[in-house]
Write a protein that holds these residues in place. Structure first.
Motif, PDB file in Angstrom:
ATOM      1  N   PHE A 146     -16.870  -3.968  23.863  1.00  0.00           N
ATOM      2  CA  PHE A 146     -15.355  -4.310  23.777  1.00  0.00           C
ATOM      3  C   PHE A 146     -14.528  -4.019  22.201  1.00  0.00           C
ATOM      4  O   PHE A 146     -13.461  -4.000  22.167  1.00  0.00           O
ATOM      5  N   THR A 147     -15.613  -4.208  21.345  1.00  0.00           N
ATOM      6  CA  THR A 147     -15.223  -3.640  19.954  1.00  0.00           C
ATOM      7  C   THR A 147     -14.685  -2.352  19.962  1.00  0.00           C
ATOM      8  O   THR A 147     -13.679  -2.070  19.415  1.00  0.00           O
ATOM      9  N   PHE A 148     -15.387  -1.495  20.650  1.00  0.00           N
ATOM     10  CA  PHE A 148     -15.177  -0.263  20.855  1.00  0.00           C
ATOM     11  C   PHE A 148     -13.696  -0.095  21.905  1.00  0.00           C
ATOM     12  O   PHE A 148     -12.730   0.852  21.329  1.00  0.00           O
ATOM     13  N   ALA A 149     -13.529  -0.917  22.548  1.00  0.00           N
ATOM     14  CA  ALA A 149     -12.313  -0.915  23.499  1.00  0.00           C
ATOM     15  C   ALA A 149     -11.015  -1.044  22.745  1.00  0.00           C
ATOM     16  O   ALA A 149      -9.974  -0.622  23.065  1.00  0.00           O
ATOM     17  N   THR A 150     -11.242  -2.047  21.686  1.00  0.00           N
ATOM     18  CA  THR A 150      -9.982  -2.261  20.959  1.00  0.00           C
ATOM     19  C   THR A 150      -9.520  -1.006  19.914  1.00  0.00           C
ATOM     20  O   THR A 150      -8.267  -1.367  19.819  1.00  0.00           O
TER      21      THR A 150
END
Length: 153
Positions: A146-150
């Motif tokens: 989810f860090t990458f998704a942001t």
């Protein structure tokens, strides 16, 4: 058919950003330290049999199961640092690769835990020591995803 008109500077040219930046070096170092910490504890420090003696340095012995927490935090922190636009994993296709990679690794980690939890978990490295904490590891990988998704545009 109409021709595509491009300006003198091509609209298709992407800005050339350096591949190796100090931030990317720190991310790689944290990831390597995390994996190394877990591997060193598992192979070199922890007792091989139930009731066995620890080997290796005393400070690492005293941490016992906390060594896994230290290793996985270093690994997850390294992946999160790599999600910045100044790293190859933080821009362009790297974001999608990092995001999907973390999601898939987390899902596989949880599935392997559930498939082997009843019978053969004691034969799988690292999984055998973590027990139910394997769920936290899988969720941790997904959280980093989810860090990458942001960063995805």
């Amino acid at each position: 058919m109409a021709k595509l008109k491009l300006s003198k500077k091509s609209d298709l040219d992407l800005p050339k950003e350096p591949i190796f930046t100090p931030r990317f070096g720190v991310a790689l170092l944290l990831i390597a330290l995390g994996i190394g910490w877990i591997a060193y504890y598992y192979v070199g420090v922890r007792p091989n049999e139930v009731g066995g003696d620890f080997t290796g340095p005393k400070p690492v012995q005293k941490l016992e199961g906390w060594n896994y927490l230290i290793g996985f935090i270093l690994l997850f922190l390294g992946l999160a640092v790599a999600a910045h636009p100044k790293t190859p994993l933080g821009r362009g296709r790297g974001v999608v690769i990092g995001m999907l990679g973390c999601f898939v690794i987390g899902l596989i980690w949880i599935c392997v835990f559930y498939v082997f939890a009843n019978d053969h978990l004691d034969k799988i490295w690292v999984f055998n020591d973590l027990g139910q904490k394997n769920l936290l590891v899988g969720i941790g990988f997904m959280a980093v995803g989810f860090t990458f998704a942001t960063k995805w545009e």
